[in-house]
Write an enzyme that holds these catalytic residues in place. Structure first.
Site, PDB file in Angstrom:
ATOM      1  N   HIS A 164       0.854  -1.191   0.000  1.00  0.00           N
ATOM      2  CA  HIS A 164       0.000   0.000   0.000  1.00  0.00           C
ATOM      3  C   HIS A 164       0.885   1.234   0.000  1.00  0.00           C
ATOM      4  CE1 HIS A 164      -3.780  -2.038   1.910  1.00  0.00           C
ATOM      5  NE2 HIS A 164      -3.972  -1.846   0.613  1.00  0.00           N
ATOM      6  N   CYS A 260      -1.914   2.752   9.304  1.00  0.00           N
ATOM      7  CA  CYS A 260      -2.897   1.730   8.918  1.00  0.00           C
ATOM      8  C   CYS A 260      -4.046   1.629   9.914  1.00  0.00           C
ATOM      9  CB  CYS A 260      -2.221   0.375   8.795  1.00  0.00           C
ATOM     10  SG  CYS A 260      -1.125   0.184   7.383  1.00  0.00           S
TER      11      CYS A 260
END
Length: 266
Positions: A164, A260
């Site tokens: 990511h 996250c």
């Protein structure tokens, strides 16, 4: 980032393998993960004055704790994520329900495209950057840019360890960028260099990038990042930021850290 969406790690664990960090044999210490999550929340809420919106955990959805992947929010409009891996697709309904129940105008990308929220969409007021190839599709990023009327620069992620964008790219409030250049292809590296002046590009060494130094939360001139990243802390301090290291190694087992575990709602 004055208001964040978070989810307690009540059911967090390694129940499948969908990135290079996840190993079924590398079991999570549940009690330690809960303590680390509460330590992170205490820094954000009590030390930095961030408002936290807590959504409820759900049995069988161990990664719901990573709310950065819920979607992306601008004003009262939210685009909910569409996950690439089936193991996380059940999360979509819960994120969708949370946004709708809190009065957001909810949209999704078209069927067949994948978009994994603020994990792959970050940037500055004048320009957004979107990570693609590993999890999100470049066509989905174009849709996001059109919906929010923002310029969006796609960045191809070429190292599966940085699956990511938020694992290797962290915009800071002063206009600096904390990032790991080797995570991007040549086009992406040039695109970053063309838009971020050299003196504002803070390059994180590989050993600390692999400790998720870039997966940080920036609140004003404060940066919350995982502990064990002294070079990154010095870089930040040299540019006027106060650092707040927090032990988050239980979440690193799943490929995540401070960023996250949060989603900006403002």
């Amino acid at each position: 980032m004055s208001r964040l969406l978070v989810c307690p790690p009540t059911y967090f664990g390694i129940e499948y393998e969908i990135n290079p960090w996840m190993r079924l044999h590398n079991r999570v210490n549940g009690a330690r993960a809960v303590r680390q999550w509460h330590d992170l929340m205490a820094v954000l809420e009590q030390e930095l004055g961030v408002g936290l919106e807590r959504m409820g955990p759900v049995p069988g959805l161990p990664d719901l704790v990573f709310t950065a992947n819920a979607g992306v929010v601008v004003g009262r409009k939210a685009v909910v994520s569409r996950f690439r891996y089936p193991e996380r697709q059940q999360e979509e309904t819960h994120f969708d329900d949370w946004f709708r129940s809190h009065g957001y105008d909810v949209m999704t990308v078209e069927n067949g495209l994948y978009f994994e929220g603020a994990g792959d969409l970050l940037g500055f007021p004048e320009c957004w950057f979107g990570g693609y190839r590993q999890r999100s599709d470049i066509r989905a990023l174009s849709f996001i840019g059109e919906q929010f009327h923002r310029g969006l620069i796609p960045l191809e992620l070429i190292d599966s360890r940085f699956y990511h964008l938020d694992t290797c790219f962290c915009p800071l409030t002063g206009g600096e960028l904390l990032y790991h250049p080797a995570a991007f292809d040549r086009y992406g590296a040039v695109a970053i260099e063309e838009r971020i002046p050299e003196h504002r590009r803070l390059q994180v060494p590989e050993d600390e990038a692999l400790r998720f130094a870039c997966n940080a939360v920036c609140v004003g001139k404060h940066v919350v990042l995982p502990s064990g990243c002294p070079t990154t802390e010095r870089l930040l301090q040299d540019h006027g930021y106060q650092t707040h290291p927090v032990a988050l190694d239980e979440f690193m087992k799943s490929g995540g850290s401070a960023k996250c575990l949060t989603l900006a709602l403002d």
